[in-house]
Design a protein around this motif. Structure first.
Motif, PDB file in Angstrom:
ATOM      1  N   LEU A  20       0.829  -1.203   0.000  1.00  0.00           N
ATOM      2  CA  LEU A  20       0.000   0.000   0.000  1.00  0.00           C
ATOM      3  C   LEU A  20       0.864   1.255   0.000  1.00  0.00           C
ATOM      4  O   LEU A  20       0.541   2.249  -0.681  1.00  0.00           O
ATOM      5  N   CYS A  52      -4.872  -5.086   0.522  1.00  0.00           N
ATOM      6  CA  CYS A  52      -5.910  -4.344   1.251  1.00  0.00           C
ATOM      7  C   CYS A  52      -6.744  -5.276   2.125  1.00  0.00           C
ATOM      8  O   CYS A  52      -7.127  -4.911   3.253  1.00  0.00           O
ATOM      9  N   GLN A 109      -8.128   4.137  -1.783  1.00  0.00           N
ATOM     10  CA  GLN A 109      -8.344   3.020  -0.859  1.00  0.00           C
ATOM     11  C   GLN A 109      -7.092   2.743  -0.036  1.00  0.00           C
ATOM     12  O   GLN A 109      -7.167   2.542   1.189  1.00  0.00           O
ATOM     13  N   CYS A 110      -5.934   2.757  -0.693  1.00  0.00           N
ATOM     14  CA  CYS A 110      -4.675   2.508   0.022  1.00  0.00           C
ATOM     15  C   CYS A 110      -4.378   3.616   1.031  1.00  0.00           C
ATOM     16  O   CYS A 110      -3.926   3.345   2.155  1.00  0.00           O
TER      17      CYS A 110
END
Length: 631
Positions: free
Chosen positions: A64, A114, A170-171
């Motif tokens: 990430l 994730c 999202q990361c």
């Protein structure tokens, strides 16, 4: 006074510090992960599994970070990365024209990473309590192996992730959540480097840095040592240290403990920095770059590419370091962040170790703690050394080591006489209120019951002699107050034969009686024999007996004596005769002790007749006998 304490391995060895830091929340409201890099002792399978899970989780979060770094970093590496002037990221962006030469990785790798990070956050929030192991969505061993191999390729520059921008938001959101619960997210970096140390060695011996989990486990398994030896400790390497002129350094900080109960810690205001001889780089995991111990660096030559502004002997005093920070516009960082954080870390560590150390009086010990600063100037405790070197190896140590020894004597010796004396550069860091140890109460044990005595040897049976059951149970008696008071005559001359038999049988009986009764019987026999020869009357002494073990005698002898005292008319009967059984003589005739007649006056053998004789006899017996007769 002694300059060492006993049982300090709980914080002066790497494995001791590793294990005891986990107990910190039980003693202090502090998180050890905020100042001590996480550490595992590779001695048991459970510890190895915890390390493996940590390595895999760190690899997932590094993926990430890679995605976020590709969007935030410029094409060229920023100047002064990790310097005190500004926290450069140091992340390398993949050039666009090089993507065609690299192996492309699917975006599914980011999705899997994730998923792992999300599961990690769920465990921290205890969301996995009601989830059974069968329904859990953990990765299989094959999936972990595939993710780890792709991670190696990505981080080492052999691959890239196409369309990584699609996963940026999202990361970033997941990393923000992880950072809020894990204070070591910043020092983890991208390369997942771990430092493997011998559990109880010093001066940087046999320490190596590795970034592949299979190589770490192979190194540990090669020794085949039993779990109790616990040779290896693995600790997360700080990948984002603060650099000075692109060179790594650490801080040696002294502190003094003069008592463990109450815990008394003195912190030294001066410390010194130790530089590496090589420029810092994560591409090369050589110990010469990453270990700043003087015992290692003194054998190496300074790198030609290293900044000439660094000292040739690779040491600075903390005063010189503060001047450097002042020039870089960070003059307040030492007093506001670095110095108080080091003091707090030492205090917390000593409070955890207090229960394990032998609190010996008239003792003290000087310790040397090693810290590494992160890019945010946060100090990280690496280890604590007992017997820190005092060798004047450089001009810096020649000055400081002599000064700290002199100041130690001031605190330990001079301050015993004068509490207001000069203590040099030491300051009182922590003095705990005296803890009173609970008083030791031994076990209150008592034994109740009847004592067991050795059985006496049984005498051989005497022929033609029988004894009553009451006499066989006679217990040892104690003579309380023997007296030689006159006794009444035994009777007229016609009883001479019976008197002679009584003397003989009393001798036979005395052989089996206890010692006090035997002696009384012998005295009686001697008196009777002497009077029998002279034809006179026999007067025997009166003996009052009391049972040894009980206030209420149980033998027939004491009952007879009590009965004699309670009846004034039976004073003419000897105490021994009242308990003699019917004895069968050798000739076959039966001998029975004379019984007192029914007439009380005839029972008395006094010279005076009737009641007057009894009164005269009682007068001669004294006040003790009168009291007994009255009862």
């Amino acid at each position: 006074m002694l300059n060492h304490y006993g049982k300090t391995a709980s914080f002066t060895t790497k494995i001791g510090l590793c294990v005891n830091m986990r107990s910190l929340p039980w003693y202090v409201q502090a998180n050890p992960d905020s100042f001590f890099p996480r550490c595992y002792g590779l001695c048991t399978e459970s510890e190895k599994q915890e390390f493996l899970d940590d390595f895999r989780r760190t690899a997932a979060s590094s993926i990430l970070k890679w995605v976020v770094s590709q969007q935030h970093c410029s094409g060229s590496q920023p100047h002064g990365r990790g310097e005190a002037g500004g926290p450069g990221s140091g992340h390398r962006k993949v050039p666009e024209n090089a993507e065609s030469k690299l192996m492309g990785l699917s975006g599914q790798l980011v999705d899997t990473a994730c998923k792992v990070c999300q599961a990690y956050l769920g465990r921290l929030e205890h969301e996995d309590i009601d989830v059974s192991e069968d329904t859990s969505e953990d990765l299989t061993e094959d999936e972990w192996k595939d993710l780890t191999e792709q991670y190696y390729s990505l981080i080492h520059g052999d691959a890239f992730i196409s369309n990584s921008r699609n996963h940026l938001s999202q990361c970033q959101a997941l990393l923000n959540k992880i950072t809020s619960v894990n204070p070591q997210t910043e020092i983890d970096g991208l390369r997942n480097i771990w430092i493997i140390k011998p559990a109880a060695k010093s001066r940087g011996r046999d320490i190596v840095c590795m970034n592949r989990v299979e190589e770490i486990l192979e190194l540990v398994a090669a020794d085949h040592l039993p779990a109790k030896d616990n040779k290896w400790v693995v600790q997360k390497y700080i990948e984002t240290p603060l650099l000075i002129y692109d060179t790594k350094f650490d801080i040696r900080q002294w502190f003094l403990v003069t008592d463990w109960n109450p815990l008394t810690i003195w912190f030294y205001k001066e410390s010194y920095l130790r530089f590496s001889t090589q420029r810092f780089s994560l591409e090369n995991l050589d110990s010469a770059i990453h270990l700043c111990n003087n015992s290692i660096q003194k054998h190496l030559k300074n790198d030609k590419d290293r900044s000439p502004l660094l000292p040739y002997h690779n040491m600075w005093t903390s005063t010189r370091f503060r001047e450097y920070l002042q020039k870089r516009g960070r003059g307040t960082v030492w007093a506001s962040v670095i110095y108080p954080s080091m003091k707090r870390a030492i205090t917390n560590t000593m409070r955890v170790a207090q229960d394990h150390v032998e609190p010996r009086k008239n003792s003290f010990e000087l310790y040397g703690a090693d810290f590494i600063l992160g890019r945010d100037f946060q100090p990280w405790l690496i280890e604590i050394n007992s017997s820190p070197t005092m060798h004047a190896s450089t001009p810096v140590t020649a000055q400081l080591c002599a000064q700290v020894q002199e100041d130690t004597i001031k605190v330990v010796v001079d301050r015993k006489v004068d509490r207001n004396c000069d203590i040099g550069n030491f300051e009182l860091l922590w003095r705990q209120p005296a803890v009173e140890l609970p008083p030791f109460h031994g076990s209150d044990l008592c034994v109740e019951g009847v004592s067991v005595k050795r059985t006496k040897k049984h005498m051989p049976p005497i022929s033609n002699v029988t004894f009553s059951s009451s006499l066989l149970n006679i217990q040892p008696l104690k003579v309380r107050c023997p007296s030689a008071m006159p006794r009444p005559a035994l009777g007229p001359p016609q009883m001479a034969l019976q008197q002679d038999l009584k003397v003989k049988d009393a001798k036979v009986l005395a052989c089996t009686l206890p010692v006090p009764i035997k002696r009384a019987a012998e005295r009686s026999c001697k008196v009777q024999s002497a009077n029998a020869e002279s034809g006179g009357r026999t007067e025997l002494p009166t003996c009052h007996f009391q049972h040894i073990d009980s206030k209420t005698p149980k033998t027939g002898l004491t009952k007879a004596e009590s009965h004699r005292h309670s009846e004034a008319n039976s004073l003419s009967v000897h105490p021994l005769l009242s308990v003699l059984p019917r004895v069968k003589t050798v000739e076959g005739a039966l001998f029975q002790p004379p019984k007192p007649p029914g007439n009380s006056a005839a029972a008395c053998a006094c010279p005076s007749p009737g009641a007057a004789r009894c009164a005269s006899h009682r007068a001669r017996r004294g006040p003790v006998a009168q009291a007994a007769g009255a009862s």
